[in-house]
Write an enzyme that holds these catalytic residues in place. Structure first.
Site, mmCIF file in Angstrom:
data_model
loop_
_atom_site.group_PDB
_atom_site.id
_atom_site.type_symbol
_atom_site.label_atom_id
_atom_site.label_comp_id
_atom_site.label_asym_id
_atom_site.label_seq_id
_atom_site.Cartn_x
_atom_site.Cartn_y
_atom_site.Cartn_z
ATOM 1 N N CYS A 165 7.086 51.440 57.491
ATOM 2 C CA CYS A 165 5.979 50.841 56.832
ATOM 3 C C CYS A 165 5.051 50.291 57.930
ATOM 4 O O CYS A 165 4.345 50.767 58.455
ATOM 5 C CB CYS A 165 6.831 49.747 55.841
ATOM 6 S SG CYS A 165 5.862 49.070 54.524
ATOM 7 N N HIS A 224 10.493 52.936 52.634
ATOM 8 C CA HIS A 224 11.636 52.207 53.248
ATOM 9 C C HIS A 224 12.878 52.997 53.015
ATOM 10 O O HIS A 224 13.740 52.883 52.208
ATOM 11 C CB HIS A 224 11.759 50.862 52.793
ATOM 12 C CG HIS A 224 10.820 49.757 53.234
ATOM 13 N ND1 HIS A 224 11.031 48.971 54.259
ATOM 14 C CD2 HIS A 224 9.710 49.342 52.704
ATOM 15 C CE1 HIS A 224 10.279 48.140 54.501
ATOM 16 N NE2 HIS A 224 9.190 48.586 53.598
ATOM 17 N N GLU A 270 15.976 52.993 54.520
ATOM 18 C CA GLU A 270 17.074 52.003 54.687
ATOM 19 C C GLU A 270 17.259 51.547 53.363
ATOM 20 O O GLU A 270 18.537 51.208 52.999
ATOM 21 C CB GLU A 270 16.900 51.092 55.711
ATOM 22 C CG GLU A 270 15.942 49.718 55.327
ATOM 23 C CD GLU A 270 14.525 50.092 55.500
ATOM 24 O OE1 GLU A 270 14.134 51.234 56.017
ATOM 25 O OE2 GLU A 270 13.704 49.330 55.236
#
Lengths: 225, 259
Positions: B140, B240, B242
Site C-alpha cells: 500500500c 493488503h 496480510e
C-alpha cells in the site's frame, strides 16, 4: 541491536477494533540516544534466529502479568491479563539470560523477571497493608526516592539515591532468587539485579520516561562488549 | 519452598500455548529469517494514559510468523538502515499518505495527514535495502513509496482523478476488486493472473518510474503491483495481502529471505 518487547491491544486504528502491536516511543528513543539500535519484538514465537540477532533486551512496561504465574487467584483489580504475552516474554527473557545478553526490565518487565525467579507480587498496592500510599495509580504519576544498595551494579550507574516515577498499582512482594538492590521508603522492592550476569538490571519505575539516560548508556555499553 | 514455586510456574507455563503457529508445510528447521516491518508513530491509549507510541496492526506480524519468518518492528528514526545488516528481509507496511513535498507536489485538499519524519525514515531504509538487495514486500503506502523512489509519482486523491473516481474504499471503508496480473510476472506466478484484492486507499500510483508494472485493477487500470526483476525479491502491491489470507506473498518473501 536491542530488542524491546511490545503489547498487543485492541484499538480503533485504520479499522475499528483492530489488534495492534504498541510500544511507547520513549523506549526506542532512549536506546537510540544511548547509541543502540532499537527493534521492537511482537508477541509470538521466540527462537534462535531472533535471539541470535540481538545484543541486548528490554522487557518493557505494560499490562498486569497473569497471577497464575505466581500461583494466585486474580485480585478484583488485576485485569486485562494476557497469558500469551507472558509466555512470549518469558521465552525471550530466559533465552536472553541463557546467552548472557544484557537485560533491562522495566515495571511489568521487573515484575515478570522477579516472578520467573520464584518471586510473587502484591496485586493491588492501594489495598496492601504498608503500601497504601506507595504512589500514584490509575493514570496519575508521582515521584519517590529509591534507596540503592551500595556496591550494586545499579549504584555504580546512578548512585545510591535516585528519584523514581510511580504509576503502577502492583508491586514486587518477593524477588525470589534475585538480589534486591533498591527500595522505596515504604520498603517496596524497586530494583533487583542478578550479579552473576554481565548486565541484568530490573527496575519498577520508568527510566525511559524521566531522562535517566545513564541506565540506557550502561545497557548499551554492556551490549557492545 | 523454592521447588514448590518452581513447579507451580513451570507446570502452568507448559500449558500456555502461543496462538501463532507456522502455516502447515512450512519447515521449521531453526532457520526462520528475521523480517523487519515498518510501523507508524501515533498518540495511542493504554489502560490509563495516552502516549506517543509505535503502532502496527498485528496482521503483519502474524502473517510473517505464519510464513515461517520471525517478525521484528522497525520504529521510525533518522536513518534506520544500519539495522538492515541484522535482518534478512523487509516489509514496508501501509500507513498514512506520503508528504506531498516528498512527491514534489502541493498538497491536494484531501491529503491532510502526513508524516515527513516517517517518510524520511522509510526512504533511508528502502534505499539501504535496495542497495543491499534485501528481499522486500512493499504494501500500500510501501508500494507508493517504492514507486516514488524509482522516479514515479502518485495520484493524491483517486476520487478526484479522472478515470479513477470510485476506484475503491478508503477512510475506513474496505471494498474488493479484481486485479489482472501480467503473464510471467512474479505476482502472476505466485497468485495467478486474476486476483481478488481488497481496496482501502485514496491515493494511487500514477507513474511507477523505472519499476515494472505487473498488475492493474480490472475496472479502471490503476497500477496494483510493481516489481524489479534485477533484485532477489522486490514486490510492491497496492492492496493488503496480510488482511485477506494472501499468505503466499509473505511466504515468498520469507523464502527469498532464507536464500
Amino acid at each position: 541491536m536491542i530488542g524491546i518487547t511490545t503489547s498487543i491491544n485492541t484499538r480503533d486504528y485504520e479499522t475499528p477494533g483492530q489488534a495492534v502491536v504498541m510500544l511507547p516511543r520513549n523506549y526506542p528513543e532512549a536506546i537510540r540516544r544511548a547509541g543502540g539500535t532499537p527493534i521492537l519484538i511482537p508477541e509470538g514465537e521466540v527462537d534462535d534466529s531472533l535471539l541470535g540477532s540481538l545484543d541486548g533486551i528490554v522487557i518493557s512496561g505494560g499490562r498486569d502479568i497473569s497471577p497464575e504465574l505466581y500461583g494466585e487467584e486474580a485480585h478484583e483489580r488485576t485485569g486485562d491479563v494476557r497469558l500469551e504475552q507472558d509466555a512470549s516474554e518469558l521465552t525471550l527473557l530466559r533465552g536472553a539470560l541463557e546467552r548472557d545478553l544484557p537485560l533491562l526490565a522495566v515495571c511489568r518487565g521487573h515484575q515478570l523477571y522477579c516472578v520467573d525467579n520464584g518471586g510473587r507480587l502484591h496485586q493491588h498496592l492501594p489495598e496492601t497493608p504498608g503500601f497504601e500510599q506507595h504512589g500514584a495509580t490509575g493514570g496519575e504519576w508521582s515521584e519517590h526516592e529509591v534507596h540503592i544498595e551500595e556496591g550494586s551494579k545499579l549504584a555504580s550507574i546512578v548512585g545510591t539515591r535516585i528519584l523514581g516515577n510511580s504509576g503502577h498499582h502492583q508491586g514486587v512482594a518477593d524477588a525470589g532468587d534475585l538480589q534486591v538492590v533498591g527500595r522505596t521508603e515504604d520498603g517496596l522492592i524497586e530494583a533487583v539485579e542478578d550479579p552473576g550476569k554481565k548486565f541484568c538490571i530490573s527496575v519498577q519505575w520508568h527510566p525511559e520516561m524521566i531522562g535517566q539516560h545513564e541506565i540506557f548508556d550502561a545497557l548499551i555499553e554492556a551490549a557492545r562488549s | 519452598m523454592g521447588s514448590t514455586r518452581s513447579s507451580t510456574r513451570s507446570s502452568r507455563l507448559r500449558e500456555v500455548k502461543i496462538p501463532i503457529a507456522p502455516a502447515a508445510g512450512v519447515a521449521n528447521d531453526g532457520t526462520r529469517p528475521v523480517i523487519g516491518v515498518t510501523c507508524c508513530v501515533r498518540e495511542a491509549s493504554y489502560a490509563n494514559w495516552t502516549m506517543n507510541s509505535a503502532i502496527l496492526p498485528s496482521t503483519y506480524t502474524t502473517a510473517i510468523t505464519r510464513a515461517g519468518g520471525t517478525p521484528v518492528i522497525i520504529p521510525p528514526s533518522e536513518d534506520p538502515s544500519p539495522l538492515l545488516d541484522s535482518i534478512d528481509g523487509l516489509v514496508i507496511a501501509g500507513g498514512p499518505d506520503l508528504d506531498p513535498a516528498t512527491l514534489g507536489q502541493n498538497p491536494d485538499p484531501n491529503t491532510v495527514e502526513f508524516y515527513p519524519e516517517q517518510d524520511a525514515s522509510e526512504i533511508n531504509l528502502l534505499e539501504g535495502a535496495l542497495e543491499r538487495d534485501k528481499p522486500m514486500l512493499c504494501v500500500c503506502r510501501g508500494m507508493q513509496l517504492l514507486a516514488v523512489l524509482h522516479g514515479g509519482n502518485l495520484h493524491q486523491h483517486l476520487d478526484s482523478t479522472p478515470g479513477h473516481e470510485g476506484h475503491g474504499g478508503y477512510g475506513g471503508v474496505v471494498t474488493e476488486h479484481r486485479v489482472i496480473a501480467k503473464e510471467g510476472s512474479r505476482i502472476a506466478t505466485l497468485m495467478g493472473m486474476q486476483i481478488t484484492a481488497n481496496s482501502t486507499h485514496h491515493q494511487g500510483v500514477a507513474d511507477a518510474g523505472s519499476l515494472t508494472v505487473t498488475a492493474l485493477a480490472e475496472h479502471d487500470g490503476l497500477i496494483e503491483a510493481v516489481e524489479r526483476n534485477d533484485l532477489r525479491f522486490c514486490l510492491g502491491v497496492q492492496w493488503h495481502p496480510e488482511r485477506i489470507g494472501h499468505d503466499v506473498l509473505y511466504s515468498a518473501l520469507v523464502q527469498a529471505a532464507r536464500g
